[in-house]
Design an enzyme around this catalytic site. Structure first.
Site, mmCIF file in Angstrom:
data_model
loop_
_atom_site.group_PDB
_atom_site.id
_atom_site.type_symbol
_atom_site.label_atom_id
_atom_site.label_comp_id
_atom_site.label_asym_id
_atom_site.label_seq_id
_atom_site.Cartn_x
_atom_site.Cartn_y
_atom_site.Cartn_z
ATOM 1 N N GLY A 1 -20.490 18.839 -22.221
ATOM 2 C CA GLY A 1 -19.652 19.456 -23.235
ATOM 3 C C GLY A 1 -18.263 18.868 -23.223
ATOM 4 O O GLY A 1 -17.884 18.104 -22.326
ATOM 5 N N GLU A 2 -17.489 19.211 -24.244
ATOM 6 C CA GLU A 2 -16.134 18.698 -24.374
ATOM 7 C C GLU A 2 -15.262 19.768 -25.011
ATOM 8 O O GLU A 2 -15.670 20.456 -25.940
ATOM 9 C CB GLU A 2 -16.121 17.428 -25.224
ATOM 10 C CG GLU A 2 -14.758 16.779 -25.354
ATOM 11 C CD GLU A 2 -14.825 15.445 -26.094
ATOM 12 O OE1 GLU A 2 -13.813 14.718 -26.086
ATOM 13 O OE2 GLU A 2 -15.899 15.142 -26.665
ATOM 14 N N GLY A 3 -14.070 19.930 -24.473
ATOM 15 C CA GLY A 3 -13.144 20.917 -25.023
ATOM 16 C C GLY A 3 -11.722 20.402 -24.931
ATOM 17 O O GLY A 3 -11.490 19.214 -24.663
ATOM 18 N N GLY A 4 -10.761 21.303 -25.157
ATOM 19 C CA GLY A 4 -9.373 20.902 -25.117
ATOM 20 C C GLY A 4 -8.934 20.455 -23.740
ATOM 21 O O GLY A 4 -7.961 19.712 -23.589
ATOM 22 N N GLY B 1 -10.825 18.654 -21.587
ATOM 23 C CA GLY B 1 -11.444 17.399 -21.186
ATOM 24 C C GLY B 1 -12.955 17.474 -21.337
ATOM 25 O O GLY B 1 -13.463 18.224 -22.164
ATOM 26 N N ASP C 1 -8.091 34.266 -20.492
ATOM 27 C CA ASP C 1 -8.762 33.358 -21.427
ATOM 28 C C ASP C 1 -10.240 33.716 -21.545
ATOM 29 O O ASP C 1 -11.107 32.849 -21.486
ATOM 30 C CB ASP C 1 -8.601 31.904 -20.962
ATOM 31 C CG ASP C 1 -8.847 30.899 -22.091
ATOM 32 O OD1 ASP C 1 -8.763 31.304 -23.276
ATOM 33 O OD2 ASP C 1 -9.101 29.722 -21.796
ATOM 34 N N LYS D 1 -16.010 18.579 -14.145
ATOM 35 C CA LYS D 1 -15.053 18.699 -15.251
ATOM 36 C C LYS D 1 -13.880 17.762 -15.005
ATOM 37 O O LYS D 1 -13.095 17.948 -14.088
ATOM 38 C CB LYS D 1 -14.559 20.140 -15.392
ATOM 39 C CG LYS D 1 -13.562 20.323 -16.546
ATOM 40 C CD LYS D 1 -13.368 21.781 -16.937
ATOM 41 C CE LYS D 1 -12.541 22.535 -15.950
ATOM 42 N NZ LYS D 1 -12.206 23.904 -16.447
#
Length: 386
Positions: free
Chosen positions: A92-95, A97, A212, A114
């Protein structure tokens, strides 16, 4: 418990269970944790993102005082584990990294790696907080940190591999051909995530505010047990006579409690609001902010608020992918829990321990006939009456 009368039938049993739970948590902390270790977060000093590996190691050793069990990996070891961070291994990819699957050489342990974006927001502070939080706090509903790497400017976290990915993958980003989560699994996940927050709020000393909470940060193992991940934004909660922690507003739009978004005053009740948002997403199958929907449905909480007041419309809020396969009373009670968590006034929201009690009841008492029909007046439970 006034908020959730559906659970009052087993008051004595619950009280005994809760007492046992609190005792076991206290025993755990008395044995493994020093209050001063976690409290030292309050005085932690952080340098700029140009800080070197030595500084990171010094901070972890200073605060952890020998209690950090996470393995320190070299960048080379993690390159080997992920086949040089091969795109084919990307989970996966997010804000923050990218996350890759990997296998640790020597132990053959399968892990999730990660790699934080060196140009992104998550710098030394968030990296350190995550390493320390997950090393000092251990619970079945918090993801296990295997190790970390701070070679040069690399900031890499290594977790246990959660084979079913995130709740978001199964609820809000449902891939073609993937089966929707059934009602019981959704309640099981909600209960597990709630237990994770309860641990942070009511067992950790000092308490921890997650800050979060969202579907993408709830990871699922092979049996769909939920574990909270991504602790980079976590904050120590207020202690003594303090009522809140003042901090800059962080988190994800749509999930932040209104009082926190307006004032920057953070409390455990801010997490409770975020939990209500995610629970509503789990019930409805809708994302909290979705600009592809009609204008009146783009903000999930705004859309749901008037429906909470009309019991005749409760079934309209159920995810169509459930196809009516849910216990009717359980739907109403789940909506009641969500409504209580989403109260505008923070003081009127329940404690996470009360939420856990209500969800325990829902997750273990889904025995009535399933179906999304109307039901009689006695079967309806209005969240505003809780």
């Amino acid at each position: 418990m006034n908020c959730f009368p559906c659970c009052n039938k087993n008051t004595q049993e619950k009280a005994t269970s809760r007492k046992s739970l609190r005792k076991s948590l206290k025993d755990y902390h008395d044995k493994y944790h020093d209050k001063k270790i976690l409290a030292s977060f309050a005085n932690i000093s952080f340098k700029t993102d140009s800080s070197r590996h030595r500084y990171i190691t010094e901070e972890i050793n200073k605060i952890g005082k020998g209690n950090i069990t996470a393995t320190i990996f070299s960048y080379r070891e993690l390159c080997v584990a992920t086949s040089n961070f091969n795109p084919e291994n990307m989970l996966g990819e997010g804000g923050f990294g990218r996350v890759y699957s990997g296998k640790i050489e020597g132990t053959n342990q399968v892990v999730a790696v990660k790699q934080l974006d060196r140009n992104g927001f998550q710098g030394n502070r968030e990296f350190l907080v995550e390493v320390l939080m997950l090393s000092l706090l251990s619970h079945p509903h918090l993801v296990n940190l295997v190790g970390y790497c701070a070679d040069g400017d690399q900031r890499i976290l290594v977790y246990e591999h959660m084979v079913n990915g995130s709740l978001e993958d199964h609820l809000l980003d449902l891939a073609p051909g993937r089966t929707a989560l059934d009602w019981n699994t959704r309640m099981k996940i909600a209960r597990g995530a709630a237990k994770g927050l309860e641990f942070l709020h009511e067992a950790a000393n000092p308490p921890v505010i997650y800050r979060d909470f969202k579907a993408s940060n709830i990871l699922l193992d092979k049996d769909f047990n939920a574990k909270l991940s991504d602790f980079g934004l976590a904050k120590l909660g207020p202690t003594g006579d303090k009522t809140h922690v003042s901090t800059r507003v962080m988190g994800t739009y749509g999930y932040c409690a209104p009082e926190y978004a307006l004032t920057g005053q953070l409390t455990a009740k801010s997490d409770v609001y975020s939990f209500g948002v995610v629970l509503l997403e789990m019930i409805t199958g809708k994302r909290v902010i979705d600009n592809s929907r009609p204008t009146e449905e783009q903000n999930l909480v705004t859309w749901a608020t008037p429906l909470f007041r009309d019991r005749r419309k409760f079934t309209l809020m159920a995810d169509p992918l459930l196809q009516g396969n849910y216990p009717l009373k359980a739907l109403y009670q789940a909506l009641a829990v969500a409504a209580m968590c989403l109260q505008e006034e923070a003081s009127t929201r329940p404690l996470m321990s009360d939420v856990v009690t209500a969800l325990e009841f829902l997750a273990t008492n889904n025995t009535e006939e399933e179906g999304g029909g109307g039901g009689g007046e006695d079967d309806n439970i209005n969240p505003e009456e809780q």
